[in-house]
Design an enzyme around this catalytic site. Sequence first.
Site, PDB file in Angstrom:
ATOM      1  N   TYR A 191      24.457  -4.421   3.667  1.00 51.88           N
ATOM      2  CA  TYR A 191      23.547  -5.067   4.617  1.00 51.88           C
ATOM      3  C   TYR A 191      24.283  -5.537   5.873  1.00 51.88           C
ATOM      4  O   TYR A 191      23.750  -5.470   6.974  1.00 51.88           O
ATOM      5  CB  TYR A 191      22.754  -6.199   3.955  1.00 51.88           C
ATOM      6  CG  TYR A 191      21.523  -5.653   3.272  1.00 51.88           C
ATOM      7  CD1 TYR A 191      20.389  -5.334   4.005  1.00 51.88           C
ATOM      8  CD2 TYR A 191      21.518  -5.393   1.908  1.00 51.88           C
ATOM      9  CE1 TYR A 191      19.277  -4.779   3.405  1.00 51.88           C
ATOM     10  CE2 TYR A 191      20.409  -4.835   1.290  1.00 51.88           C
ATOM     11  CZ  TYR A 191      19.293  -4.539   2.052  1.00 51.88           C
ATOM     12  OH  TYR A 191      18.199  -3.971   1.463  1.00 51.88           O
TER      13      TYR A 191
ATOM     14  N   HIS B 107       7.978  -5.574   5.774  1.00 54.26           N
ATOM     15  CA  HIS B 107       9.134  -5.474   4.872  1.00 54.26           C
ATOM     16  C   HIS B 107      10.232  -6.485   5.199  1.00 54.26           C
ATOM     17  O   HIS B 107      11.385  -6.295   4.836  1.00 54.26           O
ATOM     18  CB  HIS B 107       9.700  -4.038   4.898  1.00 54.26           C
ATOM     19  CG  HIS B 107       8.784  -3.024   4.273  1.00 54.26           C
ATOM     20  ND1 HIS B 107       8.912  -1.672   4.455  1.00 54.26           N
ATOM     21  CD2 HIS B 107       7.710  -3.185   3.459  1.00 54.26           C
ATOM     22  CE1 HIS B 107       7.965  -1.037   3.782  1.00 54.26           C
ATOM     23  NE2 HIS B 107       7.214  -1.927   3.183  1.00 54.26           N
TER      24      HIS B 107
ATOM     25  N   THR C 207       6.163   6.926  11.074  1.00 55.02           N
ATOM     26  CA  THR C 207       6.255   6.656   9.637  1.00 55.02           C
ATOM     27  C   THR C 207       5.882   7.904   8.854  1.00 55.02           C
ATOM     28  O   THR C 207       4.977   8.649   9.255  1.00 55.02           O
ATOM     29  CB  THR C 207       5.389   5.446   9.210  1.00 55.02           C
ATOM     30  OG1 THR C 207       5.427   5.335   7.779  1.00 55.02           O
ATOM     31  CG2 THR C 207       3.950   5.562   9.671  1.00 55.02           C
ATOM     32  N   SER C 208       6.587   8.117   7.739  1.00 54.01           N
ATOM     33  CA  SER C 208       6.314   9.288   6.905  1.00 54.01           C
ATOM     34  C   SER C 208       5.034   9.113   6.094  1.00 54.01           C
ATOM     35  O   SER C 208       4.580  10.052   5.448  1.00 54.01           O
ATOM     36  CB  SER C 208       7.504   9.545   5.975  1.00 54.01           C
ATOM     37  OG  SER C 208       7.785   8.372   5.244  1.00 54.01           O
TER      38      SER C 208
HETATM   39  N1  APR Z   1       9.501   9.142  17.072  1.00 55.55           N
HETATM   40  C1  APR Z   1       8.532   9.033  16.138  1.00 55.55           C
HETATM   41  N2  APR Z   1       8.714   9.359  14.837  1.00 55.55           N
HETATM   42  C2  APR Z   1       9.937   9.801  14.475  1.00 55.55           C
HETATM   43  C3  APR Z   1      11.001   9.940  15.390  1.00 55.55           C
HETATM   44  C4  APR Z   1      10.744   9.587  16.749  1.00 55.55           C
HETATM   45  N3  APR Z   1      11.681   9.684  17.686  1.00 55.55           N
HETATM   46  N4  APR Z   1      12.084  10.396  14.719  1.00 55.55           N
HETATM   47  C5  APR Z   1      11.717  10.539  13.435  1.00 55.55           C
HETATM   48  N5  APR Z   1      10.411  10.199  13.275  1.00 55.55           N
HETATM   49  C6  APR Z   1       9.608  10.170  12.052  1.00 55.55           C
HETATM   50  C7  APR Z   1      10.003  11.155  10.989  1.00 55.55           C
HETATM   51  O1  APR Z   1       9.417  12.433  11.234  1.00 55.55           O
HETATM   52  C8  APR Z   1       9.410  10.502   9.744  1.00 55.55           C
HETATM   53  O2  APR Z   1       8.074  10.907   9.526  1.00 55.55           O
HETATM   54  O3  APR Z   1       9.763   8.912  11.471  1.00 55.55           O
HETATM   55  C9  APR Z   1       9.433   9.001  10.087  1.00 55.55           C
HETATM   56  C10 APR Z   1      10.448   8.183   9.295  1.00 55.55           C
HETATM   57  O4  APR Z   1      10.083   8.210   7.950  1.00 55.55           O
HETATM   58  P1  APR Z   1      10.809   7.277   6.865  1.00 55.55           P
HETATM   59  O5  APR Z   1      12.295   7.398   7.004  1.00 55.55           O
HETATM   60  O6  APR Z   1      10.203   7.589   5.548  1.00 55.55           O
HETATM   61  O7  APR Z   1      10.454   5.810   7.361  1.00 55.55           O
HETATM   62  P2  APR Z   1       9.247   4.873   7.004  1.00 55.55           P
HETATM   63  O8  APR Z   1       7.963   5.638   6.963  1.00 55.55           O
HETATM   64  O9  APR Z   1       9.340   3.729   7.938  1.00 55.55           O
HETATM   65  O10 APR Z   1       9.625   4.395   5.553  1.00 55.55           O
HETATM   66  C11 APR Z   1       8.887   3.361   4.987  1.00 55.55           C
HETATM   67  O11 APR Z   1      10.424   3.138   3.153  1.00 55.55           O
HETATM   68  O12 APR Z   1      12.679   3.320   2.878  1.00 55.55           O
HETATM   69  C12 APR Z   1      11.610   2.446   2.789  1.00 55.55           C
HETATM   70  O13 APR Z   1      11.393   0.120   3.195  1.00 55.55           O
HETATM   71  C13 APR Z   1      11.794   1.325   3.794  1.00 55.55           C
HETATM   72  O14 APR Z   1      10.329   0.538   5.561  1.00 55.55           O
HETATM   73  C14 APR Z   1      10.831   1.699   4.921  1.00 55.55           C
HETATM   74  C15 APR Z   1       9.738   2.430   4.168  1.00 55.55           C
END
Ligand code: APR
Length: 256
Positions: A76, A128, A197-198
């Site tokens: 962290y 989160h 977000t994914s």
């Molecule tokens: N602009 C917009 N989206 C983007 C960019 C960008 N420049 N670069 C990447 N992405 C997208 C990717 O295509 C993907 O769909 O951002 C997304 C990131 O996905 P994750 O890594 O899964 O992030 P997130 O959805 O925030 O994950 C949710 O999971 O790991 C846990 O607690 C953690 O808060 C996190 C949660």
Amino acid sequence: MKTESAGALEQLIARAATVLRRARHVCVLTGAGISAESGIPTFRDALTGLWSKFRPEELATLEAFERDPQLVWQWYEWRRDLVRQAQPNAGHRALAELARRVPRLTLVTQNVDGLHQRAGSPAVLEYHGNILRDRCMLEQVVADRSEDSRHGVPRCSACGGLLRPDVVWFGEAIPREAMLLAAAAADDCDAFLSIGTSSLVYPAAGLAEVALQRRVPVIEVNPNPTDLSAAADLVLQGPAGTILPLLLEQLAHPPG
Ligand code: APR
């Protein structure tokens, strides 16, 4: 799903701007992607280099912390340094500006980096938690570090209990107020934006589903297809730092 072919992106952005122009309450959900252009690796990307031999469950769970608090804190502290060095990007700034342009906006973020706040977004709902805060394990409140915390695992200045980062680990509950206010926003909004977000991690991903069930227009901003893309009304394919300023520009100066 309506994705853009070459040249059609501008038209999709114009349609998204029309949705936002008519909206009374916009609900926005952001994920790691919006901070990617600030140089903050996503959660999974952060397990590279030094940390590649660990799985997230070995670092981001209560069990991992209880087993080896020093190891978890080392990870962290490394991530905190990245966050401290990072600056908000054009995507964060555009969302702060959007809040000033629409009658009401609720911003829910899964990110723990505080970059929305630093860009000027008001009342951000941290789904989160926040990596820059410490929480006392005994009192379960945000706490300061004791003087002798510089070496090893930090301890609470008030009670001497172990401190942990104030983030939501795997298997833990979403902070109550953020969860309730985000659910209320998804239930009340008349436009929903899902950015970077994914859409894989629940309950956050469920917020867009509430909007979809209510037949509220859902707009996605992401360079890659996600689990939400097929159901979204408009998919603006591209990096948030490029798409969001263009959207704002359209909102301010509609063509013709
Ligand atoms: N602009 C917009 N989206 C983007 C960019 C960008 N420049 N670069 C990447 N992405 C997208 C990717 O295509 C993907 O769909 O951002 C997304 C990131 O996905 P994750 O890594 O899964 O992030 P997130 O959805 O925030 O994950 C949710 O999971 O790991 C846990 O607690 C953690 O808060 C996190 C949660």
